[in-house]
Scaffold this motif. Structure first.
Motif, PDB file in Angstrom:
ATOM      1  N   MET A 127       0.703  -1.230   0.016  1.00  0.00           N
ATOM      2  CA  MET A 127      -0.103   0.198  -0.013  1.00  0.00           C
ATOM      3  C   MET A 127       0.646   1.343   0.189  1.00  0.00           C
ATOM      4  N   ASN A 128       2.035   1.355   0.527  1.00  0.00           N
ATOM      5  CA  ASN A 128       2.848   2.426   0.390  1.00  0.00           C
ATOM      6  C   ASN A 128       3.322   2.643  -0.854  1.00  0.00           C
ATOM      7  N   ASP A 129       3.615   1.729  -1.825  1.00  0.00           N
ATOM      8  CA  ASP A 129       4.105   1.873  -3.293  1.00  0.00           C
ATOM      9  C   ASP A 129       2.743   2.391  -3.908  1.00  0.00           C
ATOM     10  N   LEU A 130       1.472   1.747  -3.486  1.00  0.00           N
ATOM     11  CA  LEU A 130       0.274   2.318  -4.237  1.00  0.00           C
ATOM     12  C   LEU A 130      -0.111   3.800  -4.007  1.00  0.00           C
ATOM     13  N   ALA A 131       0.184   4.184  -2.610  1.00  0.00           N
ATOM     14  CA  ALA A 131       0.042   5.566  -2.315  1.00  0.00           C
ATOM     15  C   ALA A 131       0.902   6.420  -3.173  1.00  0.00           C
ATOM     16  N   GLU A 132       2.362   6.077  -3.129  1.00  0.00           N
ATOM     17  CA  GLU A 132       3.271   6.768  -4.015  1.00  0.00           C
ATOM     18  C   GLU A 132       2.730   6.864  -5.293  1.00  0.00           C
ATOM     19  N   GLU A 133       2.416   5.777  -6.052  1.00  0.00           N
ATOM     20  CA  GLU A 133       2.141   5.694  -7.566  1.00  0.00           C
ATOM     21  C   GLU A 133       0.998   6.594  -7.597  1.00  0.00           C
ATOM     22  N   THR A 134      -0.197   6.595  -6.925  1.00  0.00           N
ATOM     23  CA  THR A 134      -1.130   7.295  -7.253  1.00  0.00           C
ATOM     24  C   THR A 134      -1.277   8.926  -6.708  1.00  0.00           C
ATOM     25  N   GLY A 135      -0.246   8.907  -5.966  1.00  0.00           N
ATOM     26  CA  GLY A 135      -0.209  10.393  -5.077  1.00  0.00           C
ATOM     27  C   GLY A 135      -1.320  10.623  -4.166  1.00  0.00           C
ATOM     28  N   ALA A 136      -2.060   9.423  -3.817  1.00  0.00           N
ATOM     29  CA  ALA A 136      -3.234   9.691  -2.697  1.00  0.00           C
ATOM     30  C   ALA A 136      -3.307   8.586  -1.758  1.00  0.00           C
ATOM     31  N   PRO A 137      -3.867   8.667  -0.751  1.00  0.00           N
ATOM     32  CA  PRO A 137      -3.811   7.771   0.316  1.00  0.00           C
ATOM     33  C   PRO A 137      -4.502   6.243  -0.233  1.00  0.00           C
ATOM     34  N   ALA A 138      -4.008   5.358   0.228  1.00  0.00           N
ATOM     35  CA  ALA A 138      -4.502   3.840  -0.249  1.00  0.00           C
ATOM     36  C   ALA A 138      -4.478   3.135   1.115  1.00  0.00           C
ATOM     37  N   LEU A 139      -5.148   1.938   1.082  1.00  0.00           N
ATOM     38  CA  LEU A 139      -5.427   1.168   2.185  1.00  0.00           C
ATOM     39  C   LEU A 139      -5.616  -0.241   1.640  1.00  0.00           C
ATOM     40  N   PHE A 140      -5.097  -1.163   2.493  1.00  0.00           N
ATOM     41  CA  PHE A 140      -5.654  -2.599   2.205  1.00  0.00           C
ATOM     42  C   PHE A 140      -6.272  -3.175   3.533  1.00  0.00           C
ATOM     43  N   GLY A 141      -7.497  -4.075   3.257  1.00  0.00           N
ATOM     44  CA  GLY A 141      -8.151  -4.631   4.323  1.00  0.00           C
ATOM     45  C   GLY A 141      -7.799  -5.993   4.069  1.00  0.00           C
ATOM     46  N   TYR A 142      -7.278  -6.807   4.884  1.00  0.00           N
ATOM     47  CA  TYR A 142      -7.285  -8.122   4.810  1.00  0.00           C
ATOM     48  C   TYR A 142      -8.044  -9.087   5.621  1.00  0.00           C
ATOM     49  N   VAL A 143      -9.204  -9.699   5.111  1.00  0.00           N
ATOM     50  CA  VAL A 143     -10.336 -10.320   5.773  1.00  0.00           C
ATOM     51  C   VAL A 143      -9.639 -11.647   6.112  1.00  0.00           C
ATOM     52  N   MET A 144      -9.655 -11.897   7.474  1.00  0.00           N
ATOM     53  CA  MET A 144      -9.275 -13.445   7.892  1.00  0.00           C
ATOM     54  C   MET A 144     -10.671 -14.108   8.314  1.00  0.00           C
ATOM     55  N   ASP A 145     -11.264 -15.021   7.400  1.00  0.00           N
ATOM     56  CA  ASP A 145     -12.434 -16.105   7.521  1.00  0.00           C
ATOM     57  C   ASP A 145     -13.630 -15.306   7.940  1.00  0.00           C
TER      58      ASP A 145
ATOM     59  N   PRO B 220     -22.709  -8.223  10.831  1.00  0.00           N
ATOM     60  CA  PRO B 220     -22.558  -9.786  10.840  1.00  0.00           C
ATOM     61  C   PRO B 220     -21.350 -10.326  10.024  1.00  0.00           C
ATOM     62  N   SER B 221     -20.500  -9.436   9.589  1.00  0.00           N
ATOM     63  CA  SER B 221     -19.376 -10.182   9.112  1.00  0.00           C
ATOM     64  C   SER B 221     -18.031  -9.130   9.230  1.00  0.00           C
ATOM     65  N   ALA B 222     -16.792  -9.666   9.137  1.00  0.00           N
ATOM     66  CA  ALA B 222     -15.851  -8.771   8.990  1.00  0.00           C
ATOM     67  C   ALA B 222     -15.909  -7.874   7.760  1.00  0.00           C
ATOM     68  N   GLU B 223     -16.234  -8.412   6.590  1.00  0.00           N
ATOM     69  CA  GLU B 223     -16.237  -7.835   5.533  1.00  0.00           C
ATOM     70  C   GLU B 223     -17.305  -6.436   5.429  1.00  0.00           C
ATOM     71  N   MET B 224     -18.310  -6.610   6.177  1.00  0.00           N
ATOM     72  CA  MET B 224     -19.435  -5.674   6.249  1.00  0.00           C
ATOM     73  C   MET B 224     -18.703  -4.576   7.200  1.00  0.00           C
TER      74      MET B 224
END
Length: 171
Positions: A57-75, A153-157
């Protein structure tokens, strides 16, 4: 078994999947778009899966010039949130903290959830700075509610409620 995988969030005029920062993610699919070029891409990735590397996400923020984030959902139980912005920097937090503690409880180093992730109030401070750098106005109280909630009801939500509270992708 619940969902395992990443949601990649960024702002760009080009599809995020076309950017070099995400070149190793072979199975990215567009999940949602929102105003001002915000995009959410999905990258299923079961533990031990062979999907390749989602990127950084650091590379993504640098490449886009904008904030970025990843959400890793676990089960569908909890979410690792990794965020970065060109000016306010990188930070890591989690959603559904009690469930995350259960995943970390059996690690051989004896490390706990507080050893890996920001405390909820510290995560709110970083999330507010991230939102401000995104040009969004977020509420401290509403973000704290998300950082202290269970995955119902879920981590995704819960993750998409977090994006809504950041002002990036409305529910």
């Amino acid at each position: 078994m619940g969902y395992w995988g990443y949601f990649v969030v960024g702002r760009s005029e080009r599809p995020l999947a076309e950017l070099g920062a995400l070149a190793g993610a072979s199975e990215l699919t567009l999940h949602q778009t929102a105003a001002d070029g915000w995009q959410v891409w999905e990258y299923p990735n079961t533990p031990g899966g062979a999907n390749g590397d989602v990127g950084n996400m650091n590379d993504l923020a640098e490449e886009t010039g904008a904030p970025a984030l990843f959400g890793y959902v676990m089960d569908s139980d909890c979410v690792v949130v990794e965020a970065a912005a060109p000016d306010s920097g990188a930070w890591t937090a989690c959603l559904a903290r009690d469930a995350m503690a259960g995943y970390l409880g059996g690690n051989e180093d004896g490390l706990a959830v507080d050893d890996f992730f920001l405390e909820p109030r510290d995560a709110v401070v970083r999330a507010l700075a991230w939102a401000a750098e995104s040009g969004r106005d977020a509420s401290e109280e509403r973000l704290l509610d998300v950082f202290t909630s269970a995955a119902e009801p879920s981590a995704e939500m819960l993750f998409f409620r977090f994006l809504d509270r950041l002002g990036v992708v409305p529910l």
